[in-house]
Design a protein around this motif. Structure first.
Motif, PDB file in Angstrom:
ATOM      1  N   MET A  29      49.568  39.804  42.341  1.00 20.38           N
ATOM      2  CA  MET A  29      48.900  40.270  42.970  1.00 20.38           C
ATOM      3  C   MET A  29      50.328  41.537  43.636  1.00 20.38           C
ATOM      4  SD  MET A  29      45.905  40.744  42.897  1.00 20.38           S
ATOM      5  CE  MET A  29      44.524  41.613  43.737  1.00 20.38           C
ATOM      6  N   LEU A  30      51.287  41.005  43.923  1.00 15.99           N
ATOM      7  CA  LEU A  30      52.197  41.722  44.554  1.00 15.99           C
ATOM      8  C   LEU A  30      52.924  42.440  43.499  1.00 15.99           C
ATOM      9  CD1 LEU A  30      53.373  38.563  47.133  1.00 15.99           C
ATOM     10  CD2 LEU A  30      52.027  40.728  47.834  1.00 15.99           C
ATOM     11  N   SER A  39      45.834  49.384  44.898  1.00 17.47           N
ATOM     12  CA  SER A  39      47.286  50.140  46.267  1.00 17.47           C
ATOM     13  C   SER A  39      46.917  49.125  46.881  1.00 17.47           C
ATOM     14  CB  SER A  39      45.385  51.381  46.692  1.00 17.47           C
ATOM     15  OG  SER A  39      44.558  51.092  46.773  1.00 17.47           O
ATOM     16  N   LYS A  40      46.465  48.648  47.463  1.00 17.88           N
ATOM     17  CA  LYS A  40      46.310  47.624  48.341  1.00 17.88           C
ATOM     18  C   LYS A  40      46.531  46.306  48.594  1.00 17.88           C
ATOM     19  CE  LYS A  40      45.643  49.685  52.776  1.00 17.88           C
ATOM     20  NZ  LYS A  40      46.127  49.533  53.141  1.00 17.88           N
ATOM     21  N   TRP A  41      46.986  45.851  49.717  1.00 16.39           N
ATOM     22  CA  TRP A  41      46.998  43.782  48.959  1.00 16.39           C
ATOM     23  C   TRP A  41      46.790  43.303  50.617  1.00 16.39           C
ATOM     24  CZ3 TRP A  41      43.890  40.588  46.839  1.00 16.39           C
ATOM     25  CH2 TRP A  41      44.551  39.668  46.865  1.00 16.39           C
ATOM     26  N   HIS A  68      41.256  38.502  55.373  1.00 14.38           N
ATOM     27  CA  HIS A  68      42.269  38.814  55.136  1.00 14.38           C
ATOM     28  C   HIS A  68      42.463  38.133  54.252  1.00 14.38           C
ATOM     29  CE1 HIS A  68      39.949  42.945  55.051  1.00 14.38           C
ATOM     30  NE2 HIS A  68      40.781  42.709  56.724  1.00 14.38           N
ATOM     31  N   ARG A  69      43.404  36.956  54.626  1.00 15.08           N
ATOM     32  CA  ARG A  69      44.351  35.571  54.085  1.00 15.08           C
ATOM     33  C   ARG A  69      43.936  34.486  53.422  1.00 15.08           C
ATOM     34  NH1 ARG A  69      47.733  39.428  56.261  1.00 15.08           N
ATOM     35  NH2 ARG A  69      47.578  40.628  57.892  1.00 15.08           N
ATOM     36  N   ARG A 101      35.376  46.004  50.562  1.00 21.90           N
ATOM     37  CA  ARG A 101      36.661  45.589  50.330  1.00 21.90           C
ATOM     38  C   ARG A 101      37.124  44.703  50.266  1.00 21.90           C
ATOM     39  NH1 ARG A 101      40.647  49.128  54.345  1.00 21.90           N
ATOM     40  NH2 ARG A 101      42.205  47.560  53.100  1.00 21.90           N
ATOM     41  N   THR A 102      37.969  44.057  49.533  1.00 21.72           N
ATOM     42  CA  THR A 102      38.206  42.805  49.563  1.00 21.72           C
ATOM     43  C   THR A 102      36.855  41.647  50.003  1.00 21.72           C
ATOM     44  OG1 THR A 102      39.247  42.702  51.368  1.00 21.72           O
ATOM     45  CG2 THR A 102      40.656  43.430  49.582  1.00 21.72           C
TER      46      THR A 102
END
Length: 668
Positions: A29-30, A39-41, A68-69, A101-102
């Motif tokens: 992902m990075l 667009s975002k992570w 999130h993490r 999202r996510t």
């Protein structure tokens, strides 16, 4: 800190794989975000031990409420990677149909409930899950995550307090990763150890090396076993965020030497060294496993990127906002008993009818329970639940602390576990303290991930009793503006009973507003048997031909009084009682307008932004050709509700403005 010894039963190879899966996904992902392909992570790089270790330590039927993490929670629970990648990338085939999202969703079959963006908001939800376990005497636990920043939120403290008071099987897990976005934890907290908060709530609290997966497993296993039998535990996981809050924000605000220090304590590297040093794995095994996972993850990620964008229709999106009613509900009572018939009836006051409906619903549905401030022995400040504790017992009638947000959040957890909670607000005005849980958690859940949320919030509202600004508000318009909530405002005893049972039978969150002044001032014959009234169906409270007044709650009585007075002047007014404003019955209003050609909308709430504006605007759009005069809105003065009776009655009240408004409407 020294590494914990490997338990003899631990499959280190399987654990190493579990740790490496989220790490390899992170690396992919990075790379993708650097390439501009996503667009975002929100990176959990370097924090994998907490998510993986916690999940590893729990039973499959224990709930986890991650953030999130915590990618490792999802991967360790065996969530299928292809739909998970579609979810992460917003592609067709994700778990939320592109609606969130996510990790903002739940997978009940995996006993995972993701976060919403508001910090610590899921902690009271975990209390509701724990309450459900205690209710059914199940040997299960809920583990809920928050960050060091979220530990300053009110929901954190309300949840810890509720879990402590009720001895709930909840493990509160704080990831102290050093920063709340760019603010160092030391600038936000008055202590270096968040675990010390546990003492203030009478529960065990421990600080754990969150970068040592073996220590995480050991402490979570112990905490979970303690919680199952005794009550809540607070664990503070000491870790560090070596990436940005989200990847675009970078880490320029973090001293380089601090990042270097924590990179030396990387959890994957530590487990690698441990596995090699203790003969659990060989270097060739580790290299082969990494190569295998990199190939698998790369293939899945590239596949997901090639999936189509999410497509839908307005009709499909609207259809998924609310869960459909099921005729299998134990509260699927007759819908016709309030019509003229030979069914036995008894005279009841407004409050008696509410009490009768609530009692009969709880008798019929053993999953129904009521909680709120002073609802048990005291019977509630207005005595709606008087006698309920003796009849239904302390598991089903529970006093909460003064924690509106905590109680409403807990109701979501109860609903997820299939219970049917009714939350009583002591006064409707106090629901503002639970606003986030109501409009951002309860309201959105079904639309986002198809979870039924059968929660009823009962709230005494309204003025006319000289109670001042904070015990007299009419706040229905606030909640009508939040998609996913149903809003009910009965005006009569018979309606109050039938609508309350309908609200409790509905698999969606319902705000049930009860006007305090009506509690003991009106009465009528009410069917003795339980029954439902359909939400979204208005009634004609009075027939007429010269103009239509649309109202709800106490406003219906004002309208009926005005209609009787104007009848003496030869004016025949029709009064429509909406009964529910979400959904509201446009058809019956349009039918009335076709007959009278004039419309006035009346409500007790302040005029500006009141729901009357919505009714007037919508009817104007749909029925413009039927209008012989502009629609008129009548609401209270745009002021806080004054305490002095004469000010409230003569200046503030919408009722004082009704006759002048009718005169303007009829003489146009």
């Amino acid at each position: 800190m020294p590494q914990v010894d490997t338990p003899p039963s631990l499959d280190v190879h399987a654990l190493y794989r579990a740790m490496l899966v989220p790490r390899v996904i992170e690396e992919k992902m990075l790379r993708l975000i650097r390439q501009g392909r996503i667009s975002k992570w929100f990176s959990g790089y370097g924090q994998e031990a907490i998510a993986v270790g916690t999940t590893w330590a729990l039973r499959d039927d224990d709930y986890i409420l991650p953030m999130h993490r915590n990618l490792g929670v999802w991967t360790t629970r065996g969530v299928e990677l292809r739909p998970l990648f579609c979810q992460l990338m917003g592609k067709e085939g994700g778990f939320t149909k592109g609606r969130d999202r996510t990790f903002h969703f739940g997978l009940p079959e995996k006993h995972i409930i993701g976060m919403i963006s508001h910090m610590a908001a899921m902690m009271p939800v975990a209390c509701g899950l724990g309450q459900a376990f205690r209710y059914r005497d199940e040997d299960r636990v809920a583990v809920t995550f928050c960050g060091d920043g979220g530990s300053r939120e009110g929901d954190f403290h309300e949840a810890l307090n509720l879990a402590s008071v009720w001895d709930l099987p909840v493990v509160f897990l704080v990831e102290n990763n050093g920063y709340g976005l760019s603010t160092p934890t030391t600038d936000a907290l008055g202590t270096t150890n968040i675990a010390e908060a546990a003492r203030g709530y009478g529960m065990p609290g421990e600080a754990v090396d969150g970068n040592d997966v073996l220590e995480v497993i050991d402490h979570v296993e112990s905490a979970a076993e303690y919680a199952r039998s005794n009550g809540p535990v607070l664990l503070e996981m000491k870790t560090f965020r070596v990436r940005g809050h989200e990847e675009a924000s970078g880490t320029k605000y973090v001293p380089d030497d601090l990042i270097e220090t924590w990179e030396d304590r990387d959890p994957v590297d530590r487990l690698t060294r441990h596995a090699l040093a203790n003969g659990h794995m060989k270097q060739a095994d580790i290299e082969a496993l990494r190569e295998e996972l990199e190939q698998e993850i790369n293939e899945i990620a590239e596949w997901a990127l090639d999936q189509p964008e999410v497509e839908s229709t307005v009709e499909a999106e609207r259809a998924d906002l609310f869960a459909p009613f099921s005729d299998d509900s134990p509260l699927a009572f007759d819908l016709s008993l309030v019509a003229p018939n030979d069914e036995p009836k008894s005279e009841k006051r407004f409050i008696d009818a509410i009490q009768d409906g609530l009692r009969q619903a709880m008798e019929a549905d053993e999953t129904s329970l009521v909680m709120g401030q002073d609802v048990a022995e005291y019977g509630g400040v207005f005595k709606v639940t008087e006698g309920f504790l003796d009849q239904f017992g302390p598991k089903r009638v529970r006093n909460t602390p003064i924690i509106e947000s905590g109680a409403i959040g807990a109701s979501l957890g109860l609903a997820v576990e299939g219970l049917n909670p009714v939350v009583e607000m002591q006064y409707g005005d106090f629901i503002t303290c639970g606003f986030n849980q109501t409009v951002n958690n309860l309201a959105t859940t079904h639309y986002r991930w198809a979870q039924e949320v059968g929660v009823t919030i009962r709230a005494p509202i309204g003025g006319g009793i000289g109670a001042g600004p904070f015990h007299s508000q009419s706040m229905e318009a606030w909640f009508a503006h939040a998609p996913g909530l149903k809003v009910v405002l009965p005006s009569s005893p018979a309606d109050a009973k039938g609508l309350l049972i309908a609200a409790m039978a509905d698999p969606n969150p319902v705000l049930f507003f009860e006007h305090k002044k009506l509690y003991r001032s009106i009465r009528e014959d009410v069917p003795d048997a339980p029954y439902r009234l359909p939400l979204g169906t208005a009634r004609v409270a009075r027939t007429g031909a010269d103009a239509t007044i649309v109202s709800w709650g106490v406003g219906v009585h004002w309208a009926l009084e005005a209609a009787e007075a104007w009848q003496e002047e030869g004016v025949d007014l029709e009064v429509i009682d909406l009964r529910t404003i979400v959904p509201w019955d446009r058809d019956i209003v349009l039918q009335s307008l076709a007959k009278t050609n004039r419309l006035l909308v009346l409500h007790e709430a302040t005029r500006t932004g009141g729901f009357g504006a919505e009714v007037a605007a919508e009817i104007t759009e749909e029925g413009f050709k039927e209008l012989d005069a502009p629609p008129i809105r009548v609401g209270a003065e745009d002021l806080p509700v004054p305490f002095a009776r004469n000010l409230e009655r003569d200046i503030f009240s919408a009722k004082s403005k009704l006759d002048d408004a009718l005169d303007r409407l009829l003489t146009f």
